[in-house]
Design a protein around this motif. Structure first.
Motif, mmCIF file in Angstrom:
data_model
loop_
_atom_site.group_PDB
_atom_site.id
_atom_site.type_symbol
_atom_site.label_atom_id
_atom_site.label_comp_id
_atom_site.label_asym_id
_atom_site.label_seq_id
_atom_site.Cartn_x
_atom_site.Cartn_y
_atom_site.Cartn_z
ATOM 1 N N SER A 224 23.122 30.503 36.663
ATOM 2 C CA SER A 224 23.699 31.599 37.443
ATOM 3 C C SER A 224 24.485 31.068 38.627
ATOM 4 C CB SER A 224 22.582 32.533 37.933
ATOM 5 O OG SER A 224 21.889 33.112 36.854
ATOM 6 N N VAL A 225 23.935 30.072 39.315
ATOM 7 C CA VAL A 225 24.659 29.460 40.435
ATOM 8 C C VAL A 225 25.923 28.764 39.934
ATOM 9 C CG1 VAL A 225 24.500 27.725 42.263
ATOM 10 C CG2 VAL A 225 22.565 29.203 41.794
ATOM 11 N N LEU A 226 25.841 28.171 38.745
ATOM 12 C CA LEU A 226 26.991 27.457 38.189
ATOM 13 C C LEU A 226 28.168 28.396 37.920
ATOM 14 C CD1 LEU A 226 26.808 24.669 35.538
ATOM 15 C CD2 LEU A 226 28.416 26.529 35.199
ATOM 16 N N VAL A 227 27.893 29.568 37.335
ATOM 17 C CA VAL A 227 28.979 30.463 36.934
ATOM 18 C C VAL A 227 29.344 31.464 38.013
ATOM 19 C CG1 VAL A 227 28.290 30.232 34.523
ATOM 20 C CG2 VAL A 227 27.468 32.169 35.852
ATOM 21 N N LEU A 228 28.549 31.539 39.084
ATOM 22 C CA LEU A 228 28.824 32.524 40.130
ATOM 23 C C LEU A 228 30.228 32.398 40.717
ATOM 24 C CD1 LEU A 228 27.654 34.880 41.749
ATOM 25 C CD2 LEU A 228 26.718 33.218 43.366
ATOM 26 N N PRO A 229 30.725 31.189 41.044
ATOM 27 C CA PRO A 229 32.106 31.099 41.562
ATOM 28 C C PRO A 229 33.153 31.623 40.577
ATOM 29 C CG PRO A 229 30.912 29.072 42.006
ATOM 30 C CD PRO A 229 30.062 29.874 41.083
ATOM 31 N N ILE A 230 32.940 31.398 39.287
ATOM 32 C CA ILE A 230 33.900 31.881 38.287
ATOM 33 C C ILE A 230 33.905 33.396 38.257
ATOM 34 C CG2 ILE A 230 34.549 31.772 35.848
ATOM 35 C CD1 ILE A 230 33.058 29.144 35.657
ATOM 36 N N VAL A 231 32.731 33.998 38.333
ATOM 37 C CA VAL A 231 32.640 35.463 38.342
ATOM 38 C C VAL A 231 33.352 36.023 39.567
ATOM 39 C CG1 VAL A 231 31.078 37.431 38.388
ATOM 40 C CG2 VAL A 231 30.501 35.426 37.024
ATOM 41 N N VAL A 232 33.138 35.415 40.731
ATOM 42 C CA VAL A 232 33.773 35.898 41.955
ATOM 43 C C VAL A 232 35.290 35.795 41.854
ATOM 44 C CG1 VAL A 232 34.013 35.503 44.430
ATOM 45 C CG2 VAL A 232 31.762 35.346 43.364
ATOM 46 N N ILE A 233 35.792 34.678 41.356
ATOM 47 C CA ILE A 233 37.242 34.471 41.288
ATOM 48 C C ILE A 233 37.893 35.444 40.309
ATOM 49 C CG2 ILE A 233 39.029 32.834 40.565
ATOM 50 C CD1 ILE A 233 37.243 30.606 41.653
ATOM 51 N N THR A 234 37.319 35.577 39.116
ATOM 52 C CA THR A 234 37.919 36.467 38.117
ATOM 53 C C THR A 234 37.824 37.929 38.534
ATOM 54 O OG1 THR A 234 35.819 36.414 36.902
ATOM 55 C CG2 THR A 234 37.535 34.871 36.216
ATOM 56 N N ALA A 235 36.686 38.314 39.132
ATOM 57 C CA ALA A 235 36.553 39.698 39.600
ATOM 58 C C ALA A 235 37.514 39.977 40.748
ATOM 59 C CB ALA A 235 35.114 39.973 40.026
ATOM 60 N N SER A 236 37.719 39.013 41.635
ATOM 61 C CA SER A 236 38.670 39.188 42.737
ATOM 62 C C SER A 236 40.091 39.362 42.214
ATOM 63 C CB SER A 236 38.594 37.989 43.682
ATOM 64 O OG SER A 236 37.327 37.888 44.289
ATOM 65 N N GLU A 237 40.451 38.568 41.220
ATOM 66 C CA GLU A 237 41.793 38.699 40.638
ATOM 67 C C GLU A 237 41.968 40.056 39.967
ATOM 68 O OE1 GLU A 237 44.286 36.725 40.969
ATOM 69 O OE2 GLU A 237 43.238 35.124 42.023
ATOM 70 N N ALA A 238 40.926 40.533 39.294
ATOM 71 C CA ALA A 238 41.015 41.849 38.649
ATOM 72 C C ALA A 238 41.140 42.963 39.678
ATOM 73 C CB ALA A 238 39.786 42.074 37.767
ATOM 74 N N LEU A 239 40.408 42.884 40.778
ATOM 75 C CA LEU A 239 40.509 43.897 41.828
ATOM 76 C C LEU A 239 41.859 43.837 42.517
ATOM 77 C CD1 LEU A 239 36.954 43.492 43.400
ATOM 78 C CD2 LEU A 239 37.775 45.452 42.090
ATOM 79 N N ARG A 240 42.389 42.633 42.694
ATOM 80 C CA ARG A 240 43.683 42.483 43.352
ATOM 81 C C ARG A 240 44.814 43.033 42.496
ATOM 82 N NH1 ARG A 240 43.602 37.082 44.082
ATOM 83 N NH2 ARG A 240 41.937 37.363 45.624
ATOM 84 N N ALA A 241 44.598 43.078 41.172
ATOM 85 C CA ALA A 241 45.645 43.565 40.274
ATOM 86 C C ALA A 241 45.697 45.086 40.203
ATOM 87 C CB ALA A 241 45.423 42.998 38.875
ATOM 88 N N VAL A 242 44.723 45.776 40.766
ATOM 89 C CA VAL A 242 44.738 47.246 40.754
ATOM 90 C C VAL A 242 45.848 47.734 41.683
ATOM 91 C CG1 VAL A 242 43.416 49.320 41.280
ATOM 92 C CG2 VAL A 242 42.280 47.349 40.250
ATOM 93 N N PRO A 243 46.721 48.611 41.225
ATOM 94 C CA PRO A 243 47.836 49.082 42.067
ATOM 95 C C PRO A 243 47.342 49.752 43.341
ATOM 96 C CG PRO A 243 48.194 49.701 39.783
ATOM 97 C CD PRO A 243 46.791 49.172 39.861
ATOM 98 N N ARG A 244 48.074 49.537 44.411
ATOM 99 C CA ARG A 244 47.724 50.140 45.693
ATOM 100 C C ARG A 244 47.807 51.664 45.643
ATOM 101 N NH1 ARG A 244 44.576 49.216 49.935
ATOM 102 N NH2 ARG A 244 45.251 50.491 51.720
ATOM 103 N N SER A 245 48.653 52.178 44.766
ATOM 104 C CA SER A 245 48.831 53.624 44.677
ATOM 105 C C SER A 245 47.546 54.332 44.259
ATOM 106 C CB SER A 245 49.955 53.960 43.693
ATOM 107 O OG SER A 245 49.662 53.425 42.406
ATOM 108 N N ILE A 246 46.683 53.668 43.472
ATOM 109 C CA ILE A 246 45.427 54.282 43.069
ATOM 110 C C ILE A 246 44.532 54.498 44.276
ATOM 111 C CG2 ILE A 246 43.303 53.893 41.743
ATOM 112 C CD1 ILE A 246 44.950 52.587 39.593
#
Length: 270
Positions: free
Chosen positions: A126-148
Motif C-alpha cells: 500500500s505504501v509502495l503504490v500510494l504515490p502512484i494513486v495520488v499522482i493519477t488521481a490528481s491528474e484526473a481531478l485536474r482534467a475536470v473542466p472548470r465550468s463544471i
C-alpha cells in the motif's frame, strides 16, 4: 502490456503441465522441492488478499490526498512540498519499500500486524503504490473542466457538494485507470513481499480459516512463487515457472478487464 511473443513462449512452456493437470496445479500449495507437487493456490489466495488490503488502505488515502491537493490546498507551500515528495516517492525502487515494511510493519508494529503476516505485506505494498494513486488521481481531478465546478457553485452548492456530486464523478474514469495500474504493479512485486517474510519453500494448502491466515499464518504470493520455482533446476520446474507466470498474467488481465468494464459503464451513466 505483455508482448505477444512472450505470451506465446509462456503458453508453449506451460501447456504440457496445464493440459495434463490444470485442476491440480491450481489447487495445490507451493512446493519448491518437488515439481510434481507444485501448485499456486496459496499464491493466488495470497495475491488476492494483498490486493484487497491495498484496495482498502491505499486507494481511499490516495484519492483523499489528491482531493485535498487539487481542491483545497491550491498552490500553498505545503501543497507544493507534498507534490514534490509524492513524485519523488513514486520513483523509489521497490526494494526500499520492502526494507521500510520490514522495519516498520514487521518489527515496530508487530503487536498490530503480528509480524510477518499478509497484513504486513499488504501495508508495505500500500505504501509502495500510494504515490502512484495520488499522482493519477490528481491528474484526473485536474482534467475536470472548470465550468463544471462553476456551474455547481452557481446553483448554490458548497465546495464539498461540488466535489462529491460533480468533480469526483467526472474524474472517476481516470481515477479508476490509475488505481488499476497501481493494483497491477502491487500484484507483480516480489521484492517487498519477500523482505517482509513471504514463504519461498514449502507451503501446503491448510485447513486454517481465512482470518487465521491473515493474522497468523504464513503467506505467499504469485511473484514469490514464480521466484521460488525459477530458482530450481530441471525442465519440470521451468514448466511450473511458466505456468505460474501465465496465471499471474491472466489474473492481471482479468482485473484490468473488470476495471475497464466498470469505467466504460460509469462513463455511459455520467
Amino acid at each position: 502490456m505483455c508482448h505477444p511473443l512472450l505470451m506465446v513462449h509462456l503458453v508453449q512452456r506451460a501447456w504440457p503441465l496445464l493440459s495434463d493437470d490444470l485442476g491440480g496445479f491450481l489447487s495445490r500449495g507451493q512446493d519448491a522441492s518437488n515439481a510434481a507437487d507444485a501448485g499456486v493456490w496459496q499464491a493466488v489466495r495470497g495475491t488476492l488478499l494483498l490486493a484487497l488490503i491495498v484496495s482498502v488502505v491505499a486507494f481511499p488515502l490516495g484519492i483523499a490526498c489528491a482531493v485535498y491537493l487539487e481542491e483545497y490546498a491550491g498552490s500553498s507551500r505545503l501543497a507544493r512540498l507534498t507534490r514534490l515528495n509524492v513524485r519523488n516517492l513514486a520513483g523509489v525502487p521497490s526494494i526500499v519499500y520492502g526494507i521500510l515494511g520490514l522495519a516498520i510493519f514487521v518489527k515496530f508494529f508487530e503487536p498490530v500486524t503480528n509480524g510477518s503476516t499478509v497484513i504486513a505485506g499488504g501495508l508495505t505494498l500500500s505504501v509502495l503504490v500510494l504515490p502512484i494513486v495520488v499522482i493519477t488521481a490528481s491528474e484526473a481531478l485536474r482534467a475536470v473542466p472548470r465550468s463544471i465546478r462553476e456551474g455547481a457553485f452557481g446553483v448554490g452548492a458548497t465546495q464539498w457538494e461540488t466535489i462529491r456530486s460533480h468533480v469526483l464523478p467526472s474524474a472517476a474514469p481516470g481515477i479508476l485507470t490509475g488505481t488499476v495500474l497501481s493494483l497491477a504493479r502491487a500484484a507483480g512485486e516480489a521484492a517487498p513481499v519477500l523482505l517482509v517474510g513471504a514463504a519461498t519453500g514449502l507451503l501446503r494448502v491448510g485447513n486454517t480459516g481465512l482470518w487465521d491466515q491473515i493474522t497468523e499464518g504464513r503467506f505467499t504470493a504469485l511473484p514469490v512463487a514464480i521466484f521460488s520455482y525459477a530458482r530450481q533446476p530441471g525442465e519440470d520446474f521451468r514448466a511450473v515457472t511458466a505456468a505460474a507466470s501465465l496465471v499471474l498474467v491472466l489474473l492481471v488481465f482479468l482485473v484490468n478487464g473488470l476495471a475497464i468494464s466498470l469505467r466504460n459503464r460509469y462513463e455511459r451513466r455520467w
